[in-house]
Motif scaffolding. Structure first.
Motif, PDB file in Angstrom:
ATOM      1  N   LEU A  65      21.855 -20.833  53.254  1.00 33.15           N
ATOM      2  CA  LEU A  65      20.621 -20.292  52.667  1.00 33.15           C
ATOM      3  C   LEU A  65      19.648 -19.842  53.754  1.00 33.15           C
ATOM      4  O   LEU A  65      19.031 -18.782  53.646  1.00 33.15           O
ATOM      5  N   VAL A  66      19.537 -20.631  54.818  1.00 27.89           N
ATOM      6  CA  VAL A  66      18.667 -20.238  55.937  1.00 27.89           C
ATOM      7  C   VAL A  66      19.197 -18.954  56.577  1.00 27.89           C
ATOM      8  O   VAL A  66      18.426 -18.045  56.913  1.00 27.89           O
ATOM      9  N   THR A  69      18.338 -16.084  54.344  1.00 25.30           N
ATOM     10  CA  THR A  69      16.891 -15.838  54.400  1.00 25.30           C
ATOM     11  C   THR A  69      16.520 -15.102  55.683  1.00 25.30           C
ATOM     12  O   THR A  69      15.724 -14.148  55.656  1.00 25.30           O
ATOM     13  N   LEU A  73      14.766 -11.500  56.059  1.00 22.57           N
ATOM     14  CA  LEU A  73      13.522 -11.328  56.825  1.00 22.57           C
ATOM     15  C   LEU A  73      13.685 -10.309  57.947  1.00 22.57           C
ATOM     16  O   LEU A  73      12.719  -9.649  58.340  1.00 22.57           O
TER      17      LEU A  73
END
Length: 152
Positions: A65-66, A69, A73
């Motif tokens: 998930l990081v 993300t 970004l």
């Protein structure tokens, strides 16, 4: 009898090629630094995805998930860098927003200590440099941003 052959007009120069050649160096430097920040985010995102899938993290789902993300970004500074390089007026806002978000990240890296202090210094220096380059009157004029005339 002589036939005149029609002359071909010169090929038009694409708008993005003409605009890129006329951009001041400050705007190009800001675009390069912003693109480097975006590429660093994307690289970190790919690494986190790799760790989540192939590595043995404490929480694979969290690592994945990081990673996703960070990849999402990374799209903001990369799009802003492309817009700056093409001389697009809209790109200044996302580029400045990216730099303002980078400063707290640099502070967090600094408080981590160790080797992260160098990364924090580099990130903070790049963020401040891009802000200075983008608020420069030469860059704002090149992007078509300036004071508006009052309506009478």
């Amino acid at each position: 009898m002589s036939e005149k052959q029609p002359q071909n007009p010169p090929a038009p120069v694409p708008e993005h090629a003409a605009g890129a050649a006329a951009l001041p160096g400050r705007l190009t430097a800001a675009a390069v630094l912003t693109a480097l920040e975006g590429l660093a985010l994307a690289g970190l995102g790919v690494y986190m995805l790799y760790v989540g899938i192939a590595g043995r993290p404490d929480s694979p789902r969290q690592a994945e998930l990081v990673g996703l993300t960070l990849l999402a970004l990374a799209a903001l500074p990369l799009a802003a860098a492309r817009g700056l390089r093409l001389g697009r007026r809209w790109s200044r806002g996302p580029a400045l927003t990216t730099q303002l978000m980078a400063l707290p990240v640099a502070l967090t890296l600094y408080t981590t200590g160790g080797a992260m202090i160098a990364a924090a210094a580099a990130l903070a220096a790049a963020a401040v440099a891009v802000v200075v380059l983008l608020v420069n009157p030469t860059a704002t004029r090149a992007l078509g941003i300036g004071p508006r005339e009052e309506a009478r």
